[in-house]
Design a protein around this motif. Structure first.
Motif, PDB file in Angstrom:
ATOM      1  N   MET B   5      38.729  45.119  40.572  1.00 11.79           N
ATOM      2  CA  MET B   5      37.432  45.150  41.229  1.00 11.79           C
ATOM      3  C   MET B   5      37.554  45.013  42.751  1.00 11.79           C
ATOM      4  O   MET B   5      36.855  44.230  43.361  1.00 11.79           O
ATOM      5  N   PRO B 216      37.302  47.147  34.895  1.00 10.07           N
ATOM      6  CA  PRO B 216      36.225  47.702  34.087  1.00 10.07           C
ATOM      7  C   PRO B 216      36.395  49.197  33.854  1.00 10.07           C
ATOM      8  O   PRO B 216      37.169  49.856  34.540  1.00 10.07           O
ATOM      9  N   SER B 217      35.654  49.678  32.905  1.00  6.52           N
ATOM     10  CA  SER B 217      35.690  51.092  32.559  1.00  6.52           C
ATOM     11  C   SER B 217      35.336  51.948  33.783  1.00  6.52           C
ATOM     12  O   SER B 217      34.591  51.525  34.656  1.00  6.52           O
ATOM     13  N   ASP B 218      35.891  53.154  33.822  1.00 10.30           N
ATOM     14  CA  ASP B 218      35.688  54.039  34.977  1.00 10.30           C
ATOM     15  C   ASP B 218      34.211  54.236  35.320  1.00 10.30           C
ATOM     16  O   ASP B 218      33.854  54.317  36.489  1.00 10.30           O
ATOM     17  N   LYS B 219      33.375  54.321  34.289  1.00 15.24           N
ATOM     18  CA  LYS B 219      31.966  54.575  34.588  1.00 15.24           C
ATOM     19  C   LYS B 219      31.346  53.395  35.322  1.00 15.24           C
ATOM     20  O   LYS B 219      30.334  53.548  35.989  1.00 15.24           O
ATOM     21  N   ASP B 220      31.991  52.214  35.252  1.00 17.79           N
ATOM     22  CA  ASP B 220      31.475  51.047  35.968  1.00 17.79           C
ATOM     23  C   ASP B 220      32.282  50.673  37.213  1.00 17.79           C
ATOM     24  O   ASP B 220      32.025  49.656  37.832  1.00 17.79           O
ATOM     25  N   SER B 221      33.290  51.452  37.553  1.00 19.55           N
ATOM     26  CA  SER B 221      34.020  51.075  38.772  1.00 19.55           C
ATOM     27  C   SER B 221      33.564  51.927  39.934  1.00 19.55           C
ATOM     28  O   SER B 221      33.994  53.053  40.129  1.00 19.55           O
ATOM     29  N   VAL B 222      32.701  51.295  40.689  1.00 16.63           N
ATOM     30  CA  VAL B 222      32.013  51.986  41.777  1.00 16.63           C
ATOM     31  C   VAL B 222      32.919  52.326  42.950  1.00 16.63           C
ATOM     32  O   VAL B 222      32.615  53.204  43.736  1.00 16.63           O
ATOM     33  N   ASP B 238      40.701  53.496  33.212  1.00 16.86           N
ATOM     34  CA  ASP B 238      40.749  53.935  31.810  1.00 16.86           C
ATOM     35  C   ASP B 238      42.029  54.710  31.492  1.00 16.86           C
ATOM     36  O   ASP B 238      42.592  54.573  30.411  1.00 16.86           O
ATOM     37  N   GLU B 277      37.049  48.463  23.185  1.00 17.25           N
ATOM     38  CA  GLU B 277      36.969  47.894  24.533  1.00 17.25           C
ATOM     39  C   GLU B 277      36.980  46.374  24.461  1.00 17.25           C
ATOM     40  O   GLU B 277      36.458  45.792  23.501  1.00 17.25           O
ATOM     41  N   TRP B 280      33.493  42.848  28.043  1.00 19.39           N
ATOM     42  CA  TRP B 280      33.406  42.881  29.511  1.00 19.39           C
ATOM     43  C   TRP B 280      32.604  41.714  30.074  1.00 19.39           C
ATOM     44  O   TRP B 280      32.782  41.333  31.232  1.00 19.39           O
ATOM     45  N   ASP B 281      31.711  41.149  29.283  1.00 17.12           N
ATOM     46  CA  ASP B 281      30.984  39.971  29.768  1.00 17.12           C
ATOM     47  C   ASP B 281      31.958  38.825  30.001  1.00 17.12           C
ATOM     48  O   ASP B 281      31.876  38.104  30.999  1.00 17.12           O
TER      49      ASP B 281
END
Ligand code: FE2
Ligand code: FE2
Ligand code: FE2
Lengths: 114, 330
Positions: B5, B216-222, B238, B277, B280-281
């Motif tokens: 992150m 985190p998953s690619d869709k959540d790594s800004v 990922d 997965e 993630w929480d």
């Protein structure tokens, strides 16, 4: 202390890099000569209070797997380095001196190895 | 991995045409596979992101010594003890190489340390889990160092010269780490029933935290896109996680151990394993400092720093005295 290569920078999350405080050991650059007769090579740096302990620390960190038989340490602050802005004027003059390379000369095959 | 992150600039990735000449030359050099060296011009965001990333990586190596250091005095044989000690010493070296690389960006070692100790900078979530049995030494070497290697091997080609060079040194040492871990797992998995159970339990506890190491998953790594354009991140989270699962699943089978995931299955069509997965929480919670050992780890680092103070100051005073004496004699 920062490396001889570093620039000053003060816009990180971390505080600007100023004068080392009294508790911060100076930075040393470490050079090691391997077993096979090549020159000393820069391998990294470390912090130490003085040259003696810098050598000991270098032994502990940089020669853990028979990497070398001789260690040099020098305080990073004592190294003068060329700057990237000078790249042109420093290195370009050699570009047009192609005759410094052996391949410049055509020696007939009949002459044999040379 | 050891740097999770990492925030890079919030703005999207600029195209070459949108860049000023300096930045454009910088980006073109990176695109061509060239290296950026400390004194070269670099965008502010590149420098800041690298300091965060390399700093977090360095902190992870140092804090990462704690879960394994926990077992040095209780290793089952003298040989195992010597091996574990060597491994943990290597990790100290990795931290050192990385701090040095970060220092070339103009931040001091002490400042990085203070930012770790104050909780301002992070280290990898994985080191906030406890090591409860000797089998955990096997699981950590096999899985945790294994996951770290997945990330560190491509980073040898990263655009920042000092970081890339530190990675080359680190990677040379890591395969010893993973192999000694797997060696422990083999011994335990082929040992008594109690030992086998211990090995399975270690795998059960370390599997998902190891998957979390990749972030985190690619869709959540800004922040990935900019870091990838700068080549300070070489693969997506990922991608690396999949690679890790593909590599590790057959190894677990070899050990006769079961990965704690009922959905783990080879997918012929994809040519990869399907897997669940991690939670993630839990990951975000651990990263916030709420892991089972978070408080312990920070206390241990703070204690080491505070109690080492007289040594740091004493050695410096001694060096000063020697220098003055030498000057007087000359
Ligand atoms: Fe490491
Ligand atoms: Fe490690
Ligand atoms: Fe390691």
């Amino acid at each position: 202390m920062s490396s001889p290569e570093s620039g000053s920078y003060d816009a990180t999350e971390a505080a600007p890099h100023g004068k080392p405080r009294a508790t911060e050991w100076p930075l040393w650059e470490v050079f090691i000569r391997g077993q096979h007769g090549l020159s000393h090579r820069h391998v990294g740096s470390l912090h130490a209070a003085d040259a003696e302990s810098a050598i000991k620390n270098a032994r502990d960190v940089y020669t853990r797997r028979n990497e070398g038989v001789s260690i040099w340490v020098v305080e990073a602050a004592a190294i003068a380095a060329s700057s990237p802005e000078e790249k042109g004027p420093l290195y370009e003059p050699s570009n047009d001196k192609v005759y410094r390379h052996p391949t410049f000369f055509n020696i007939p095959d009949d002459v044999g190895a040379m | 991995m050891y740097a999770q992150m990492i925030k890079s600039t919030g703005k999207g990735v600029k195209s070459l045409d949108e860049m000023e000449p300096e930045e454009r030359a910088f980006q073109e050099r990176i695109n061509a596979g060239g290296k950026i060296e400390p004194k070269d011009w670099m965008p502010d965001g590149y420098r800041k992101t690298l300091i965060r990333q390399i700093g977090q990586h360095a902190h992870s190596e140092i804090v990462g010594q704690l879960p394994e250091g926990n077992w040095i005095t209780r290793a089952p044989t003298l040989e195992r003890k010597a091996i574990l000690l060597a491994k943990v010493q290597d990790e100290a070296g990795h931290g050192l190489y990385l701090y040095c690389a970060a220092e070339t960006l103009g931040v001091s070692r002490d400042q990085l340390t203070r930012d770790l100790l104050s909780g301002k900078m992070k280290y990898s979530s994985i080191f906030n889990y406890p090591t409860l049995t000797w089998a955990d030494m096997g699981a950590v070497g096999w899985l945790v160092d294994g996951a770290a290697i997945m990330n560190q091997v491509p980073l040898q080609r990263t655009s920042y010269g000092p970081y890339a060079r530190a990675m080359v040194r680190i990677c040379k040492e890591e395969s010893f780490h993973q192999r000694q871990g797997f060696d422990i797992m083999m011994k335990m998995a082929n040992g008594t029933e109690a030992q086998r159970k211990m090995a399975q339990d270690a795998l059960n506890r370390f599997w998902y935290p190891s998957l979390m190491m990749f972030g985190p998953s690619d869709k959540d790594s800004v922040h990935s896109a900019q870091s990838m354009a700068w080549k300070i991140k070489m693969n997506t989270n990922d991608e690396l996680r999949q690679k890790f699962v593909d590599q590790t699943a057959p190894q677990a089978a070899y050990l006769g151990l079961t990965i704690p995931d009922e959905h783990l299955e080879w997918n012929e069509e994809r040519g990869h394993y399907d897997f669940s997965e991690p939670d993630w929480d839990e990951f975000f919670d651990v990263l916030q400092g709420n892991g089972p050992c978070s408080v312990d780890r920070m206390e241990a680092r703070n204690k080491a720093w505070d109690e080492g103070r007289w040594v740091r100051e004493g050695l410096l005073a001694h060096a000063e005295k020697k220098r003055a004496r030498k000057m007087a004699a000359e």
